[in-house]
Design a protein around this motif. Sequence first.
Motif, PDB file in Angstrom:
ATOM      1  N   ILE A  97     -38.744  83.021 -97.360  1.00 37.33           N
ATOM      2  CA  ILE A  97     -38.542  84.241 -97.039  1.00 37.33           C
ATOM      3  C   ILE A  97     -38.098  85.216 -98.062  1.00 37.33           C
ATOM      4  N   GLY A  98     -38.917  86.496 -98.051  1.00 32.74           N
ATOM      5  CA  GLY A  98     -38.442  87.422 -99.443  1.00 32.74           C
ATOM      6  C   GLY A  98     -39.357  88.307 -99.408  1.00 32.74           C
ATOM      7  N   ARG A  99     -39.472  89.278-100.229  1.00 31.06           N
ATOM      8  CA  ARG A  99     -40.199  90.493-100.429  1.00 31.06           C
ATOM      9  C   ARG A  99     -41.366  90.365-101.152  1.00 31.06           C
ATOM     10  N   ASN A 100     -41.269  89.625-102.074  1.00 30.03           N
ATOM     11  CA  ASN A 100     -42.316  89.542-103.334  1.00 30.03           C
ATOM     12  C   ASN A 100     -43.610  88.682-102.916  1.00 30.03           C
ATOM     13  N   ARG A 101     -44.539  89.508-102.501  1.00 34.00           N
ATOM     14  CA  ARG A 101     -45.967  88.585-101.886  1.00 34.00           C
ATOM     15  C   ARG A 101     -46.630  87.754-103.158  1.00 34.00           C
ATOM     16  N   SER A 102     -46.658  88.323-104.218  1.00 31.62           N
ATOM     17  CA  SER A 102     -47.303  87.766-105.321  1.00 31.62           C
ATOM     18  C   SER A 102     -46.316  86.454-105.707  1.00 31.62           C
ATOM     19  N   ALA A 103     -45.123  86.482-105.880  1.00 25.99           N
ATOM     20  CA  ALA A 103     -44.304  85.308-106.251  1.00 25.99           C
ATOM     21  C   ALA A 103     -44.652  84.326-105.073  1.00 25.99           C
ATOM     22  N   ALA A 104     -44.655  84.893-103.873  1.00 32.55           N
ATOM     23  CA  ALA A 104     -44.794  84.000-102.921  1.00 32.55           C
ATOM     24  C   ALA A 104     -46.053  83.104-102.712  1.00 32.55           C
TER      25      ALA A 104
ATOM     26  N   ALA B 272     -26.403  88.616 -93.437  1.00 33.78           N
ATOM     27  CA  ALA B 272     -27.564  88.309 -93.147  1.00 33.78           C
ATOM     28  C   ALA B 272     -27.823  86.692 -93.233  1.00 33.78           C
ATOM     29  N   ARG B 273     -27.173  86.022 -94.173  1.00 38.64           N
ATOM     30  CA  ARG B 273     -27.001  84.506 -93.971  1.00 38.64           C
ATOM     31  C   ARG B 273     -26.471  84.088 -92.647  1.00 38.64           C
ATOM     32  N   MET B 274     -25.484  84.713 -92.174  1.00 43.51           N
ATOM     33  CA  MET B 274     -24.804  84.037 -91.008  1.00 43.51           C
ATOM     34  C   MET B 274     -25.374  84.561 -89.784  1.00 43.51           C
ATOM     35  N   ARG B 275     -26.313  85.636 -89.924  1.00 47.56           N
ATOM     36  CA  ARG B 275     -27.162  85.988 -88.799  1.00 47.56           C
ATOM     37  C   ARG B 275     -28.140  84.776 -88.693  1.00 47.56           C
ATOM     38  N   PHE B 276     -28.850  84.455 -89.774  1.00 50.74           N
ATOM     39  CA  PHE B 276     -29.879  83.520 -89.768  1.00 50.74           C
ATOM     40  C   PHE B 276     -29.212  82.128 -89.170  1.00 50.74           C
TER      41      PHE B 276
ATOM     42  N   ILE C 213     -34.427  91.366 -95.852  1.00 48.88           N
ATOM     43  CA  ILE C 213     -33.478  90.975 -95.186  1.00 48.88           C
ATOM     44  C   ILE C 213     -32.077  91.627 -95.326  1.00 48.88           C
ATOM     45  N   SER C 214     -32.329  92.827 -95.947  1.00 49.67           N
ATOM     46  CA  SER C 214     -30.782  93.536 -96.164  1.00 49.67           C
ATOM     47  C   SER C 214     -30.452  94.337 -94.698  1.00 49.67           C
ATOM     48  N   LEU C 215     -31.660  94.489 -93.967  1.00 51.88           N
ATOM     49  CA  LEU C 215     -31.478  94.928 -92.515  1.00 51.88           C
ATOM     50  C   LEU C 215     -31.434  93.923 -91.563  1.00 51.88           C
ATOM     51  N   LEU C 216     -30.126  93.778 -90.898  1.00 51.94           N
ATOM     52  CA  LEU C 216     -30.054  92.696 -89.980  1.00 51.94           C
ATOM     53  C   LEU C 216     -31.186  92.689 -88.958  1.00 51.94           C
ATOM     54  N   LYS C 217     -31.728  93.869 -88.614  1.00 45.51           N
ATOM     55  CA  LYS C 217     -32.842  93.696 -87.375  1.00 45.51           C
ATOM     56  C   LYS C 217     -33.850  92.906 -88.078  1.00 45.51           C
ATOM     57  N   ASN C 218     -34.383  92.893 -89.309  1.00 50.23           N
ATOM     58  CA  ASN C 218     -35.434  92.154 -89.842  1.00 50.23           C
ATOM     59  C   ASN C 218     -35.051  90.676 -89.737  1.00 50.23           C
ATOM     60  N   VAL C 219     -33.795  90.359 -89.974  1.00 50.12           N
ATOM     61  CA  VAL C 219     -33.306  89.017 -89.867  1.00 50.12           C
ATOM     62  C   VAL C 219     -33.610  88.561 -88.297  1.00 50.12           C
ATOM     63  N   ASP C 220     -33.415  89.337 -87.408  1.00 50.07           N
ATOM     64  CA  ASP C 220     -33.387  88.948 -86.058  1.00 50.07           C
ATOM     65  C   ASP C 220     -35.054  88.698 -85.731  1.00 50.07           C
ATOM     66  N   ARG C 221     -35.698  89.659 -86.057  1.00 43.75           N
ATOM     67  CA  ARG C 221     -37.245  89.507 -85.942  1.00 43.75           C
ATOM     68  C   ARG C 221     -37.696  88.267 -86.608  1.00 43.75           C
ATOM     69  N   LEU C 222     -37.506  88.046 -87.711  1.00 42.19           N
ATOM     70  CA  LEU C 222     -37.909  86.830 -88.599  1.00 42.19           C
ATOM     71  C   LEU C 222     -37.441  85.449 -87.621  1.00 42.19           C
ATOM     72  N   CYS C 223     -36.256  85.505 -87.280  1.00 38.22           N
ATOM     73  CA  CYS C 223     -35.661  84.414 -86.648  1.00 38.22           C
ATOM     74  C   CYS C 223     -36.553  84.317 -85.154  1.00 38.22           C
ATOM     75  N   CYS C 224     -36.862  85.281 -84.534  1.00 40.39           N
ATOM     76  CA  CYS C 224     -37.594  85.364 -83.181  1.00 40.39           C
ATOM     77  C   CYS C 224     -38.943  84.610 -83.434  1.00 40.39           C
ATOM     78  N   GLY C 225     -39.601  84.899 -84.530  1.00 38.27           N
ATOM     79  CA  GLY C 225     -40.909  84.560 -85.094  1.00 38.27           C
ATOM     80  C   GLY C 225     -40.943  82.900 -85.231  1.00 38.27           C
ATOM     81  N   ILE C 226     -39.861  82.637 -86.011  1.00 35.38           N
ATOM     82  CA  ILE C 226     -39.889  81.201 -86.345  1.00 35.38           C
ATOM     83  C   ILE C 226     -39.352  80.272 -84.979  1.00 35.38           C
ATOM     84  N   ALA C 227     -38.564  80.964 -84.111  1.00 37.52           N
ATOM     85  CA  ALA C 227     -38.177  80.193 -82.984  1.00 37.52           C
ATOM     86  C   ALA C 227     -39.661  80.374 -81.915  1.00 37.52           C
TER      87      ALA C 227
END
Length: 327
Positions: free
Chosen positions: A52-59, A134-138, A82-96
């Motif tokens: 999880i990150g923002r940098n696509r070329s690094a990924a 964000a970490r605790m939300r994950f 992930i500095s926005l918690l709504k994005n953390v929630d979205r990512l976690c839903c996708g993983i779940a």
Amino acid sequence: MVSLPAIRAHNASLKSLGPGLVAVFVGGTSGISLSTVLAFARNTISPRIYLIGRNRSAADAAIASVKNINPSAEPAFLQSDISLLKNVDRLCCGIAAKERKLNLLFMTPGYMTLKGRDETTEGLDRKFVLHYYARMRFVANLLPLLTAAAQDPSIDTKARLSRVVSVLDPHVAVRLGGSGKLDFSDLSLKHTFSLNKCGAHASLMGDYFLEGLAKRNPHTSFVHAYPSGVATNLFRELPAGRVLAAVLTPLLKPFMVPIEESGERHLFAATSEKFPSKVEGEGMKGSWRSQRRDERGVVVTGSIGMGRYSQRIRNWKVQGIRARWRR
Ligand SMILES: NC(=O)c1ccc[n+]([C@@H]2O[C@H](COP(=O)([O-])OP(=O)(O)OC[C@H]3O[C@@H](n4cnc5c(N)ncnc54)[C@H](OP(=O)(O)O)[C@@H]3O)[C@@H](O)[C@H]2O)c1
């Protein structure tokens, strides 16, 4: 401190956990997390790895390295700020939606800055979010998957892995000369923000949060790791950060933890039975040098069976020199 050969021997034994371990690396596109991703890929069979990150070329480069090290691995990049918690929630839903268990949640998002409070549209400071909220939300969102991994009936009890690792600094408040106390009148530092207070609050609040979770989730273990100095991209947001890194890195190199060793040591923290969950640790004897300051600034030492640990990672050669010097 555990020797590097012993760490490597432990990591090499991880194949005995069987195929199909699932791991999420928040901040997996760079630095300490990426080096741990590579160590994880090297030592496991058919792992599923989320970066999880923002940098696509690094990924893309990270995914190519993982596939090169271990063709049986299934790495995937989840791009998000992930500095926005709504994005953390979205990512976690996708993983779940994709996974029925999670063996390892490894988190390192962050950056260095000299800026003051930098408020996101959600009203929180950006750095504070990456280091704490964000970490605790994950963790909170992914706990059902971590619990499922801890109780997976298809796997022998001894081979079950369910762990959370947050890499930051368990003693930042003390290191900064503070008492280690929280400002309960302004926990989010909306009115009294300073970088020192932000460091102390993120570290201490993270400790308390993980400690509370360890009590309520006795099958999962929680580690807060301090990485010491590692040459990474951490300076990228500082003014002239690249120049600073180019000047400081060669000077500090002898005292830093080499990036590959950092990955191996963090993989150990993420998998070793030295950090058992509360349930696994019950009945084990001994205290663990997991010290933190409580709300009153009093030093508290942890014990093996508590399920929440602090771990300081050090340069192995510097440690050896220190030990010889003390003798
Ligand atoms: N390196 C050290 O010497 C040292 C010492 C003490 C403590 N630490 C702590 O250890 C942690 C890891 O440091 P590091 O050295 O590995 O740093 P790093 O190389 O800069 O890695 C930080 C990671 O965080 C991700 N990230 C940053 N902002 C993000 C955002 N808004 N959304 C999504 N992802 C974001 C970055 O991904 P993208 O760029 O792809 O967004 C990157 O993968 C940090 O919290 C740091 O404070 C490091």
